[in-house]
Write an enzyme that holds these catalytic residues in place. Sequence first.
Site, PDB file in Angstrom:
ATOM      1  N   SER A   1       4.692   6.557  -8.003  1.00 39.89           N
ATOM      2  CA  SER A   1       4.335   5.144  -7.842  1.00 39.89           C
ATOM      3  C   SER A   1       5.338   4.315  -8.620  1.00 39.89           C
ATOM      4  CB  SER A   1       2.922   4.895  -8.405  1.00 39.89           C
ATOM      5  OG  SER A   1       2.643   3.517  -8.529  1.00 39.89           O
TER       6      SER A   1
ATOM      7  N   TYR B   1      -4.138   5.851 -13.866  1.00 37.68           N
ATOM      8  CA  TYR B   1      -3.262   5.945 -12.696  1.00 37.68           C
ATOM      9  C   TYR B   1      -1.794   5.949 -13.118  1.00 37.68           C
ATOM     10  CZ  TYR B   1      -1.128   4.757  -8.197  1.00 37.68           C
ATOM     11  OH  TYR B   1      -0.360   4.761  -7.052  1.00 37.68           O
TER      12      TYR B   1
END
Length: 253
Positions: A141, A154
Site C-alpha cells: 500500500s 494496516y
Amino acid sequence: MRFKERTVIITGAGSGIGRATAMLLASEGANVMVTDLSLDAAEATTEAIIAAAGEATALCVDVTQAEDTENMVKATVERYGGVDVLFNNAGIVIAGSVTDSEESGWQQTFDVNLKGVMLGCKYAIPEMIKRGGGAVINTSSMNGLVASQAIASYAASKGAVLMLTKQMALDYAAQQVRVNCVCPSDVNTPLIRGFIDSTPNPRATEKRLRDRVPLGRMAEPEDVAQAVAFLASDAASFITGVALPVDGGVTTM
C-alpha cells in the site's frame, strides 16, 4: 497474449483489485485460480472470466490458514500442472490509532495482510522453482511507504509486506523467482468503501481521500491490475524487489 499457457493464483479475487486482475490476466491467456474467503464471490469472478472465453477455477481459501493455502497450491498444480504467478492480494483494513486498537483487530490485520503473504509464498514458490522460476506480486500500500491518520495496524502490516517482499526477492533470486509489490493509494473497492463507511463522517472522509491525490481522482481496480500484469510479465524480467507506487502521485509529496 502475454500469459498464454501460464498459471496464476490470485487471492482476494472475488472483488476489487483481485477481480480486476483475474479478468485482465485471463483475457491475456492465463489459467487463473480465483480464490477468495467468499466462495460465492470467487465463483462470480470465475463465471465472468469463462463468459469472456477465459479459463478459471474458483476456490474458497482462508489465507490465514496453512492448510487452506497449501491445498490452494495443490489444487492449482493438479488442475493446471504448476504455478507461474502468485498475486497475494487478500487484505483487510481496520481503522484506528494504536490507542484505539483492540488486540484482536490488530492480530487479525496482521494475520490476513502479512501472514497470508508468507503462507502463499511458502507453498507456491517451491512449485515455481520446479518450473524454472516465476513471479510473485504482493499487495502492499502507499501506507507501506507513508503514514496516514488512524490506520495503525494496516500501515504497520503493509510496511511489513513491503520489507518481506524485498527479503524474498533476495532469497529466491538465484532460483529465478521474482518478487515485487504494488503500493496503491485508495482504490475504489468494497474494502475501501467499507473503511470509508466505518468513519464518523463518510462523505468528508471520501473527499479527503480524493483531494489528496495529485491526479485528482481515486484509483480504479483496473489501474492496479495493469501494474500487476506488468510485474508478472516477461516485460519485467529484470525487475525484482521493487515496491511500485500506483498512487496518482500521493507519495511524491
